[in-house]
Scaffold this motif. Structure first.
Motif, mmCIF file in Angstrom:
data_model
loop_
_atom_site.group_PDB
_atom_site.id
_atom_site.type_symbol
_atom_site.label_atom_id
_atom_site.label_comp_id
_atom_site.label_asym_id
_atom_site.label_seq_id
_atom_site.Cartn_x
_atom_site.Cartn_y
_atom_site.Cartn_z
ATOM 1 N N ASP A 267 -5.604 -4.029 -4.275
ATOM 2 C CA ASP A 267 -4.448 -3.103 -3.959
ATOM 3 C C ASP A 267 -5.234 -1.948 -2.971
ATOM 4 O O ASP A 267 -6.223 -1.492 -3.376
ATOM 5 C CB ASP A 267 -4.236 -2.220 -5.395
ATOM 6 C CG ASP A 267 -3.270 -1.183 -4.955
ATOM 7 O OD1 ASP A 267 -2.188 -1.379 -4.798
ATOM 8 O OD2 ASP A 267 -3.723 0.037 -4.948
ATOM 9 N N GLU A 311 -5.276 2.488 -11.464
ATOM 10 C CA GLU A 311 -4.818 1.112 -11.313
ATOM 11 C C GLU A 311 -3.761 1.115 -12.260
ATOM 12 O O GLU A 311 -3.460 0.892 -13.480
ATOM 13 C CB GLU A 311 -5.799 0.058 -11.725
ATOM 14 C CG GLU A 311 -5.247 -1.221 -11.446
ATOM 15 C CD GLU A 311 -6.333 -2.436 -12.057
ATOM 16 O OE1 GLU A 311 -6.745 -3.168 -11.202
ATOM 17 O OE2 GLU A 311 -6.262 -2.448 -13.017
ATOM 18 N N ALA A 315 -0.413 -2.153 -8.854
ATOM 19 C CA ALA A 315 -1.787 -2.405 -8.399
ATOM 20 C C ALA A 315 -2.384 -3.427 -8.701
ATOM 21 O O ALA A 315 -2.805 -4.111 -7.763
ATOM 22 C CB ALA A 315 -2.738 -1.008 -8.580
ATOM 23 N N ASN A 318 -0.841 -6.537 -7.315
ATOM 24 C CA ASN A 318 -1.323 -6.770 -5.952
ATOM 25 C C ASN A 318 -2.738 -7.407 -6.080
ATOM 26 O O ASN A 318 -2.782 -8.666 -5.211
ATOM 27 C CB ASN A 318 -1.584 -5.395 -5.403
ATOM 28 C CG ASN A 318 -0.026 -4.806 -5.349
ATOM 29 O OD1 ASN A 318 0.842 -5.446 -5.138
ATOM 30 N ND2 ASN A 318 -0.132 -3.438 -4.829
ATOM 31 N N THR A 319 -3.514 -7.403 -7.055
ATOM 32 C CA THR A 319 -4.655 -8.098 -6.960
ATOM 33 C C THR A 319 -4.492 -9.491 -7.282
ATOM 34 O O THR A 319 -5.384 -10.334 -6.513
ATOM 35 C CB THR A 319 -5.717 -7.359 -8.174
ATOM 36 O OG1 THR A 319 -5.919 -5.952 -7.881
ATOM 37 C CG2 THR A 319 -7.011 -8.092 -8.385
#
Ligand code: SF4
Length: 429
Positions: A267, A311, A315, A318-319
């Motif tokens: 992220d 986080e 987020a 997104n990782t």
């Protein structure tokens, strides 16, 4: 405790730079005529523990082993500790744990003789630490004692200050080893039977910046060393992999097609708060570049940190997406652990322990799938394996493999199957 007189127990925690430092100490203890063991059940009269402090958990493990070894050594045995945890610990706390010789990030070259002297003259607390980290400390290896592969330390220190990392405070500013010392060491190791060299450091990618050279330059020079069969790089930061370095690796025949690139988060907002120095798109671009210029089969492994302050679920998702886009093989996943003294420790938005652990489980699960898909590709192909111990070793692209062979032997084999963790191989040569 007179049995085991002349035997030194050694344990190394932490990164590959620590492994290299542990090898130096083991080699020196041998040169003083001491036997060296990593086996706590054997008799020994002195001990050296190379410590790590990357997380609270690492600190706890170091303290626990120190207590245990102190007990085994009894009243006479000499206990030395050095490395990152030892650099940051209060001297009285170390003394209370039963430490006799307190070394730090530097001064490891003093540890072996200090152990020998104190073994002969009796225990008296000695603090060898320094806060002057400005000079390169030469810890030369002639051969390996603890491993069949050789961890060659070429760099120390870091000034990148990722906001979660305590290492720059413990290892000091970056310093590089002169190229001629590295090449001389590689020649000694090859002459003594080493088949694989792994370059290690704290921030490998900035090697040479302080001595007017570069990692790419070093790779090119090392590529010309006779007898160098397998060369690896330890963990390297993605922003260090510029075209110059990638081309040097692509041209190096000995280079084994594996790189460990810590992503930490996928992220961009979190990467910014971590001060990692790259965006998720730039990270994926580096991975694509490596496949295009070095090999489509290169093994890219990584580290993921879950639960960094701020986080969100989005987020974290997104990782997971960037993990997929990067085409990772092995992935190591850690829950964020606040380190006193780092910027992130005081950041708002600290994530709950349960959320961190839940995300660790999801990232590990995806990582397992990705590694299975990556390793499965090699079933039915030929592999070159360096057997390290007991018919186990690694392929050139750093997948664990089982195959018949002698320790420290390079064999050619056919990959029969992947058992979820290793490649089972049938020797062909
Ligand atoms: S680059 Fe970042 S993570 Fe690596 S040692 Fe330096 S500060 Fe720590």
């Amino acid at each position: 405790m007179d049995s085991g007189k002349g035997t030194t127990y050694i344990h190394v925690f932490g990164c590959r730079a620590s492994l290299s430092e542990g090898e130096f100490i083991a080699g020196m203890m041998k040169s003083y005529g001491h036997d060296v063991t990593e086996d706590l059940t054997r008799e020994f009269s002195s001990a050296v523990i190379v410590t790590c402090s990357v997380t609270h958990e690492a600190d706890r493990k170091c303290r626990n082993l120190i207590r245990r070894v102190r007990k085994i050594l009894g009243a006479e045995g000499v206990l030395a500790v050095c490395g990152c945890w030892a650099q940051g610990v209060d001297a009285n706390s170390a003394r209370d744990l039963g430490v006799d010789i307190l070394g730090g990030s530097k001064g490891k070259n003093l540890i072996p003789s200090a152990v020998i002297n104190m073994s002969e003259n009796g225990r008296k607390f000695l603090d060898l630490r320094t806060h002057d980290m400005s000079q390169w400390e030469e810890l030369p290896l002639n051969s390996t004692v603890l491993h069949s592969r050789a961890f060659v330390k070429i760099q120390d220190g870091c000034n990148h200050f990722c906001t979660y990392c305590i290492i720059p405070f413990l290892r000091g500013k970056p310093v590089s080893r002169p190229i001629e010392n590295i090449i001389a060491e590689i020649n000694r190791l090859i002459d003594n039977g080493t088949k694989e060299i792994i370059f290690t450091g704290i921030h490998l990618g900035i090697y040479g910046k302080d001595i007017d050279t570069s990692l790419a330059d070093l790779i090119r020079k090392v590529s010309r060393v006779d007898g160098l069969k397998r060369l690896r790089l330890g963990s390297i930061e993605p922003f260090s992999l510029d075209d110059e370095l990638i081309n040097a690796l692509a041209e190096c025949k000995a280079f084994c097609h594996h790189l460990h690139l810590p992503l930490q988060s996928g992220d961009d907002d979190i990467l910014g708060r971590m001060r990692r120095g790259y965006t998720s798109a730039e990270f994926v671009k580096v991975c694509d570049n490596l496949r295009e210029k070095i090999s489509g089969d290169i093994h890219i492994s990584s580290d993921i940190l879950t639960g960094f302050p701020g986080e969100s679920d989005t987020a974290f998702n997104n990782t997971l997406d960037v993990m997929k886009a990067s085409g990772f093989g092995r992935v190591h996943v850690f829950p964020y652990s606040a380190r006193k003294g780092t910027l992130a420790a005081n950041m708002a938005g600290q994530v709950s322990h349960s959320a961190k652990i839940e995300r660790v489980a999801r990232a590990i699960s995806l990582g397992r799938e990705m590694f299975r898909d990556y390793a499965q590709k090699f079933v039915g192909t030929e592999a070159e394996i360096l057997i390290e111990r007991d018919n186990k070793g690694h392929t050139r692209n750093y997948i664990e493999a089982v195959c018949s062979g002698n320790d420290n032997e390079i064999v050619k084999a056919e990959v029969i199957r992947f058992d979820g963790n290793r490649l089972e191989c049938l020797r062909r040569d």
